[in-house]
Design a protein around this motif. Sequence first.
Motif, PDB file in Angstrom:
ATOM      1  N   ILE A   1     -77.626 -56.439  74.771  1.00  0.00           N
ATOM      2  CA  ILE A   1     -76.324 -56.827  74.096  1.00  0.00           C
ATOM      3  C   ILE A   1     -76.044 -55.806  72.719  1.00  0.00           C
ATOM      4  CG2 ILE A   1     -76.176 -59.255  75.096  1.00  0.00           C
ATOM      5  CD1 ILE A   1     -76.668 -60.183  72.443  1.00  0.00           C
TER       6      ILE A   1
ATOM      7  N   ARG B   1     -74.316 -57.611  68.013  1.00  0.00           N
ATOM      8  CA  ARG B   1     -74.453 -58.475  68.391  1.00  0.00           C
ATOM      9  C   ARG B   1     -74.982 -59.933  68.334  1.00  0.00           C
ATOM     10  NH1 ARG B   1     -69.970 -57.722  73.667  1.00  0.00           N
ATOM     11  NH2 ARG B   1     -68.193 -57.503  72.695  1.00  0.00           N
TER      12      ARG B   1
ATOM     13  N   LEU C   1     -70.668 -61.959  77.267  1.00  0.00           N
ATOM     14  CA  LEU C   1     -71.757 -60.396  76.069  1.00  0.00           C
ATOM     15  C   LEU C   1     -73.073 -59.946  77.118  1.00  0.00           C
ATOM     16  CD1 LEU C   1     -72.649 -62.775  72.763  1.00  0.00           C
ATOM     17  CD2 LEU C   1     -71.515 -60.740  72.705  1.00  0.00           C
ATOM     18  N   GLY C   2     -72.883 -60.173  77.946  1.00  0.00           N
ATOM     19  CA  GLY C   2     -73.519 -59.872  78.331  1.00  0.00           C
ATOM     20  C   GLY C   2     -75.475 -60.778  78.432  1.00  0.00           C
TER      21      GLY C   2
END
Length: 313
Positions: free
Chosen positions: A185, A189, A208-209
């Motif tokens: 990510i 982050r 966010l993935g």
Amino acid sequence: MSVLIKIEQRGRVLVARLDNPPHALMTEPMIQELEALVIRADIDPGIGAVVFTGANSERFIAHYDVGELLQVAKSSPAVSYNQAKVTLAITRMLALVPGMRALLRKTPAAGVLQLQDFHDVLLRMGRSGTIFIAAINGQTAGGGLEFSLACDLRYISDRGELAQPEVLLAFPPGGGGTQRMARLIGRARALELMLTGRGITPGEAERLGLVTEVVPHERLLEKVIAVAERLARRPKAAVGVTKQAVLEGGSLSLEKGLHVEQAAFLAQLGTPQAKRAMQAYVDHIQKTGVLPAGDPAARKRLEDGTFVDFTNR
């Protein structure tokens, strides 16, 4: 000794339920069972995917057992960062000597060996031709999140929560969290999540993935098994080198990463499976005059893994 990972085989998919009541903690015995499961899935041509989920309806894995970590801390001398690096290197070398691993487990180096064992099994997952999927059915943090980050795909229940809170207990993530999360990510982050230690909702995790998809709690396992059944038909050799090229080649310079990809491509291109698949693709064009990728029925069979049967041993 109780079994901490309950395994059920459904065709080419293993469903592995992580079961360590009452708190659903990750422990050294669970890691040993995980290692055996990953080795089995890796070498068995009849297994194409593994789905991990929590036996506790509200938890995937709570986190690593802090009591175990405290015991390691109390039984080992305090070391500096540089001393720790040397200790890790020496322990890894000694563990390669026949008979030394059992002896090391009776020394203060046992904690180092335990940490390396966890890392080794997660690295093996990333190099395996088997696809590993986390069905995160509830809360998970620390080592539980790090374990899920080592899986190839992550689906989370709409009642789930993630966190990487180790800094709140005065130490950093130790199961790969600083590396896998940042690669997944981005550094900024990942640092924010690790330095705050805050909880991450399913929706934020998806944005966010960190996870592939948020799924209603009651449908999570059904959904993930369906995904696993489709992906389990992929050719294991091609899966393995694809994962290595992405996970390991992607951490190198562009030129070196491309070299890893090219080597993987050339190594697989001449395999019997690849030749058979390419011949079937060409035959379809010659027979129908349509590219399989442009034929909805053929495209569906390609994606489902039924255009060519790669499961024959």
